[in-house]
Design an enzyme around this catalytic site. Structure first.
Site, PDB file in Angstrom:
ATOM      1  N   TYR A 113       0.809  -1.225   0.000  1.00  0.00           N
ATOM      2  CA  TYR A 113       0.000   0.000   0.000  1.00  0.00           C
ATOM      3  C   TYR A 113       0.843   1.276   0.000  1.00  0.00           C
ATOM      4  O   TYR A 113       0.540   2.225   0.714  1.00  0.00           O
ATOM      5  CB  TYR A 113      -0.983  -0.006   1.175  1.00  0.00           C
ATOM      6  CG  TYR A 113      -1.494  -1.391   1.482  1.00  0.00           C
ATOM      7  CD1 TYR A 113      -2.094  -2.168   0.477  1.00  0.00           C
ATOM      8  CD2 TYR A 113      -1.354  -1.965   2.743  1.00  0.00           C
ATOM      9  CE1 TYR A 113      -2.534  -3.459   0.745  1.00  0.00           C
ATOM     10  CE2 TYR A 113      -1.792  -3.251   3.009  1.00  0.00           C
ATOM     11  CZ  TYR A 113      -2.377  -3.997   2.006  1.00  0.00           C
ATOM     12  OH  TYR A 113      -2.807  -5.280   2.271  1.00  0.00           O
ATOM     13  N   HIS A 114       1.875   1.299  -0.859  1.00  0.00           N
ATOM     14  CA  HIS A 114       2.733   2.474  -0.982  1.00  0.00           C
ATOM     15  C   HIS A 114       2.862   2.933  -2.433  1.00  0.00           C
ATOM     16  O   HIS A 114       3.980   3.142  -2.927  1.00  0.00           O
ATOM     17  CB  HIS A 114       4.136   2.182  -0.421  1.00  0.00           C
ATOM     18  CG  HIS A 114       4.163   1.761   0.999  1.00  0.00           C
ATOM     19  ND1 HIS A 114       5.180   0.983   1.541  1.00  0.00           N
ATOM     20  CD2 HIS A 114       3.306   1.993   2.029  1.00  0.00           C
ATOM     21  CE1 HIS A 114       4.944   0.756   2.814  1.00  0.00           C
ATOM     22  NE2 HIS A 114       3.808   1.361   3.139  1.00  0.00           N
ATOM     23  N   PRO A 115       1.767   3.106  -3.191  1.00  0.00           N
ATOM     24  CA  PRO A 115       1.903   3.558  -4.576  1.00  0.00           C
ATOM     25  C   PRO A 115       2.525   4.945  -4.654  1.00  0.00           C
ATOM     26  O   PRO A 115       2.275   5.798  -3.795  1.00  0.00           O
ATOM     27  CB  PRO A 115       0.456   3.550  -5.091  1.00  0.00           C
ATOM     28  CG  PRO A 115      -0.385   3.705  -3.873  1.00  0.00           C
ATOM     29  CD  PRO A 115       0.351   2.976  -2.786  1.00  0.00           C
TER      30      PRO A 115
END
Length: 546
Positions: free
Chosen positions: A480-482
């Site tokens: 969850y680190h785009p």
């Protein structure tokens, strides 16, 4: 009639601001709070989601409850990923005041000096570690106090872990036995090693960007915070951003910006809004029926993310959250521990013990991050196992694979299409396989001998590199680190969307400040770096207006 005309006139005056900030997430809250500290400036902060009054936002373990909650979560999903057997990958993103800082796993990691020095080497003056460190310190209120690398007086609470037990201590000791040094501060002079994470909490409660920045600023007459307001378009006149059009329910409003519009929607929403406004790849915009205001081919490109893979273990004896959550007595104890002391299992984030390691000795910096989590489940966001178990997640720190984001239509309410292209690069595959092997090596150390009954996932059948790669492709997902979809770069970089002052190239009065501007994602969790970007953006906006 007089009252009607007066009300209309009052609304038009109220819809004029000096700065409009789109997105009240990690960076946006910082930008709005810092700009509105000058009473001469009127600031409008627009957030597509609701206020942050959801109970589970403020309890640290509540991230497990908001993980699938569409009330505060965009619940994005990628297109079928070509290197993952065409699986779609779930991307939770915050849709509330605080954005993803209100639903994330709370782990406080800044990244390492070489991350930011690399940004500067790419031609982004002012973004080396020495340049950004003051902003990290300005934001931080570390429970350990301030020093040469930490802040002690900022608004963002950073606390030590409030719960640990014999199993977590054993895992830490096992990592030391596997050859990784003890490290009590991953944001200190080195990142490599094993230790307990610090969390963005204060007094046992989540300290989101909304709590850190908006709560102290709410009483300011010059700051308007508008929730449930979806920004649909940036208004552009003669090459300058002059305001935005936004939707509240069925009503469409326009707000004017005398100085700047600042996008803080994150790696998905910021490029989406630019393209909806005619700023992006001309050919793609034409295909979508959007008039081109500025051809910027890099908008939506350079999309990348930390790809994670979980390994699960069944425990031979109690000591995990599974048992506590599986009994009425255990749940009551968790609730009482939290209610009467802000302690216990409800204070745990998405990682208890962390490990940063190098997969090859010649590397200068760690290339793998591990999270030890004191529970196990078949799928994140679902019920825990009915037996003792724990999870270790592994992700590569600096992925080289790149994807892209595109529009599906000119309707802002329709989610864009994303393909992260995970594991497309051979270096990513090699590092991830070696990272998974490191997880197993730690689990086989003497300190965990009495704790582990069996390796549930992937299990002993996976041994060869081919088998590890098959497991990786079939079971991994996002951590969850785009990032990177409006990347920062110099004028000679044709794919750069913003310059070193975060100004959108070719459009005056428009900036972007969030994870989308990162040319390369930082080596670790992204929340702290996004807040830093917001702090720095506010300073630059003020300086350019002087």
């Amino acid at each position: 009639m007089v009252c009607s005309r007066g009300a209309a006139k009052e609304r038009r005056v109220a819809d004029s601001y000096d700065y409009i900030v789109v997105g009240a997430g990690s960076a946006g809250c910082a930008v709005a709070a810092r700009l509105s500290a000058d009473t001469r400036h009127k600031v409008l902060l627009l957030e597509a989601g609701p206020a942050d009054n959801h109970m589970w936002i403020h309890i640290p373990i509540g991230y497990a409850r908001t993980f699938l909650d569409e009330k505060v979560n965009w619940k994005y999903e990628t297109e079928p990923e070509p290197h993952l057997g065409d699986r779609k990958i779930y991307w939770p993103r915050g849709k509330t005041l605080g954005g993803s800082s209100s639903i994330n796993g709370l782990i406080y990691i800044r990244g390492i000096p070489s991350d930011f020095n690399y940004w500067r080497q790419l031609g982004n003056a002012g973004w080396g570690f020495d340049d950004v460190l003051p902003y990290f310190k300005k934001a931080e209120r570390n429970v350990r106090g301030g020093d040469d690398l930490h802040g002690g007086e900022g608004g963002l609470g950073v606390d030590d872990m409030r719960w640990r037990n014999a199993l977590s201590d054993a895992y830490l000791e096992a990592a030391v036995q596997a050859g990784y040094p003890r490290n009590d501060d991953f944001n200190g002079h080195k990142q490599e090693g094993v230790g307990y994470y610090q969390l963005t909490t204060q007094g046992g409660r989540r300290c989101s960007s909304a709590r850190a920045y908006l709560q102290p600023a709410r009483g300011r007459a010059n700051l308007r915070i508008l929730t449930d307001a979806l920004t649909e378009k940036i208004e552009i006149e003669d090459g300058r951003a002059t305001g935005v059009r936004y939707r509240v329910g069925d009503r469409v409003e326009t707000a004017k910006a005398g100085r700047e519009v600042i996008l803080c929607g994150g790696a998905i929403n910021s490029p989406q809004l630019l393209m909806l406004s005619g700023i992006g790849p001309a050919e793609h915009l034409a295909e979508t029926g959007i008039a081109v205001r500025r051809h910027l081919p890099g908008v939506g490109e350079n999309l990348h993310d930390h790809y994670q893979c979980r390994q699960l273990y069944r425990c031979a004896k109690p000591g995990t959250m599974n048992e506590a959550a599986g009994s009425l007595f255990g749940k009551m104890k968790m609730g009482l521990d939290y209610a009467f002391g802000r302690r216990g299992l409800l204070t745990v984030g998405a990682g208890l013990v962390g490990v940063f390691l190098r997969t090859r000795p010649e590397l200068e910096d760690p290339d793998i991050q591990l999270h030890f989590i004191p529970f196990s489940t078949d799928k994140m966001g679902t019920s825990l196992h009915d037996f003792p178990g724990f999870t270790v997640t592994m992700n590569q720190s600096r992925p080289q694979s790149r994807g892209r984001l595109t529009l599906r239509s000119a309707d802002a309410r329709q989610y864009p299409a994303m393909v992260a292209n995970y594991l497309a690069d051979a270096a990513d595959r090699r590092a991830a396989i070696d990272g998974l092997k490191a997880v197993r090596r730690i689990a086989q150390q003497p300190a965990l001998k009495d704790w582990i009954a069996e390796e549930l996932l992937p299990g002993p059948k996976v041994q060869s590199d081919v088998e590890w790669l098959d497991f990786l492709r079939g079971n991994g997902g996002s951590i969850y680190h785009p990032a990177g979809t409006c990347k920062m770069g110099p004028a000679n970089d044709t794919m750069a969307v913003v310059d070193e002052r975060l100004r959108v190239r070719g459009i005056d009065g428009l900036r972007v400040a969030d994870a989308s501007v990162m040319p390369q994602v930082v080596s670790g969790n992204t929340n702290a770096a996004c807040i830093m970007i917001g702090e720095k953006c506010a300073d630059m906006a003020r300086a350019d207006a002087a």
